[in-house]
Scaffold this active site. Sequence first.
Site, PDB file in Angstrom:
ATOM      1  N   GLU A 190       0.888  -1.168   0.000  1.00  0.00           N
ATOM      2  CA  GLU A 190       0.000   0.000   0.000  1.00  0.00           C
ATOM      3  C   GLU A 190       0.923   1.213   0.000  1.00  0.00           C
ATOM      4  OE1 GLU A 190      -1.696   3.046   0.777  1.00  0.00           O
ATOM      5  OE2 GLU A 190      -2.139   2.377   2.817  1.00  0.00           O
ATOM      6  N   CYS A 196      -1.888   8.850   2.746  1.00  0.00           N
ATOM      7  CA  CYS A 196      -1.738   8.325   1.383  1.00  0.00           C
ATOM      8  C   CYS A 196      -2.921   8.767   0.545  1.00  0.00           C
ATOM      9  CB  CYS A 196      -1.704   6.807   1.401  1.00  0.00           C
ATOM     10  SG  CYS A 196      -0.295   6.176   2.238  1.00  0.00           S
TER      11      CYS A 196
HETATM   12  C1  UN1 Z   1      -3.022   5.918   4.613  1.00  0.00           C
HETATM   13  O1  UN1 Z   1      -2.890   7.128   4.464  1.00  0.00           O
HETATM   14  O2  UN1 Z   1      -2.080   5.118   4.417  1.00  0.00           O
HETATM   15  O3  UN1 Z   1      -8.764   6.638   3.977  1.00  0.00           O
HETATM   16  C2  UN1 Z   1      -4.224   5.287   5.101  1.00  0.00           C
HETATM   17  C3  UN1 Z   1      -8.094   7.163   4.851  1.00  0.00           C
HETATM   18  C4  UN1 Z   1      -7.723   6.352   6.048  1.00  0.00           C
HETATM   19  C5  UN1 Z   1      -6.515   5.524   5.794  1.00  0.00           C
HETATM   20  C6  UN1 Z   1      -5.401   6.199   5.140  1.00  0.00           C
HETATM   21  N1  UN1 Z   1      -8.829   5.507   6.416  1.00  0.00           N
HETATM   22  O4  UN1 Z   1      -7.703   8.294   4.764  1.00  0.00           O
END
Ligand code: UN1
Length: 517
Positions: free
Chosen positions: A269, A303
């Site tokens: 990821e 992310c």
């Molecule tokens: C991440 O930034 O790796 O959708 C995860 C979201 C969170 C998870 C982000 N539930 O922003």
Amino acid sequence: MKALAANFGIDKTLKILGLKDVNEGTSTGLTSFFGNELLESYSPVDGQLIGKVTITNEEAYEKVMDAATQAFKTWRTVPAPQRGDIVRQFGDKLRQKKEALGKLVSYEMGKSYQEGLGEVQEMIDICDFAVGLSRQLHGLTMHSERPGHRMYEQYHPLGVVGIISAFNFPVAVWAWNTSLAWICGDVCVWKPSEKTPLCGVACQNIIAEVLSENNLPEGISNLINGDYTVGEFMTKDPRIPLISATGSTRMGKIVAQEVAARLGKSLLELGGNNAIIVTPDADIKMTVIGAVFGAVGTAGQRCTSTRRLIIHEDIYDKVKKAIVDAYKQLQIGNPLDENNHVGPLIDKDAVKMYQNALKQVVEEGGNILVEGGVLSGEDFESGCYVKPAIAEAKPDFKIVQHETFAPILYLLKYSGGVENAIDIQNSVVQGLSSAIMTNNLREAELFLSVQGSDCGIANVNIGTSGAEIGGAFGGEKETGGGRESGSDAWKVYMRRQTNTINYTTELPLAQGIKFDL
Ligand code: UN1
């Protein structure tokens, strides 16, 4: 500022989570207590040293792996619903410690306390999900082509699962992985980010309590600490059939190659470069909420953070004004203070990358709409607080194509039909999250269709961040292709076995082959 953190109850928080005094050095949980070198954790909130953990050396790693492989032998024989009950108890403990853990996340990582609590809530949610799932690890049955034969598939645990997680979600991403892996019958070895090791120790302490209360081997959950060299112990270790890694695309490419070289499985990821398309049929008020939270939430270090707004030329000026006005309301400061929306970046290196990105967008011909900058003064002593910035740019600028982990939002203009916006949205190497703001059914459905977004997540009338745990989470292209958390992501943590049983006195061969002796 030192006093500030004290006012927010940090000492008490550390105590509740079983973290020792700063000067004592903190043991890294149950199984990784060897090694002489210490890793120090400084808060980006006030620059203070929070604690130290032992860096896992090779000898310590071997002890961890012994504990893990031994524990697996016990854990795999515990019926899955009973494993689910352990995860239920873990979820209950998280409920009790939600405030403390949320505060530590906020203090060690820098996200707002509200978001810290949200992160712990994600852990609780995935525990609940995993408990239900522990009774649903279904395989299929098939009709055999041979008489008197039965065919079915079943799922068995993989063994030791290695988890490498990033600083931005220092506790939730581990929980997404580990709670599923546990109910599947796997044991886990976790290397949290070297920037947030205390969050790791705090989580390890919580699960350690549950395991000991149930007389289960401590090696079901293991923690190792250090930088990528410690991560490499795992990526190169053939005793670990699955490595789940969250972080940069750069890191993911190295992990993928090391794991593939020994034909292990990896679940990746990685980076995102997420966009919201704003069409002439968008609800502007909703667009502003989604875009601003997406761009500045977690100081742009998710992310899933919104990095690009692709706006139709007919409404471009209107949307631009609404977003710029909303940025004027943003409060930047100590994330433990609930009046602030935006906390610090993780460290000074992140601040440099933010500054470089802003410099580069200007060099490439961009136009700064909301000025950035590093904040200074007594309240910002750590040197990690920056102003969320907005720049008008072109889709093909190098810097726009690049993921900068900071609160910088690029406004891009499109003309013509929504397919042109989709082309821009898909023109980057990353493929994590995407969104469209529109009340036009045709536009929305096209965006979700095979000709639409190429991302793992595609939303209509919500932003790019804040995904729920019930869905499979992850993305395509350089995001790495992995899926974690909800839906059928559990299957990655198990191996599938196809079984055929013959209950006759004959041994007919498949495909009608005759082999008479
Ligand atoms: C991440 O930034 O790796 O959708 C995860 C979201 C969170 C998870 C982000 N539930 O922003």
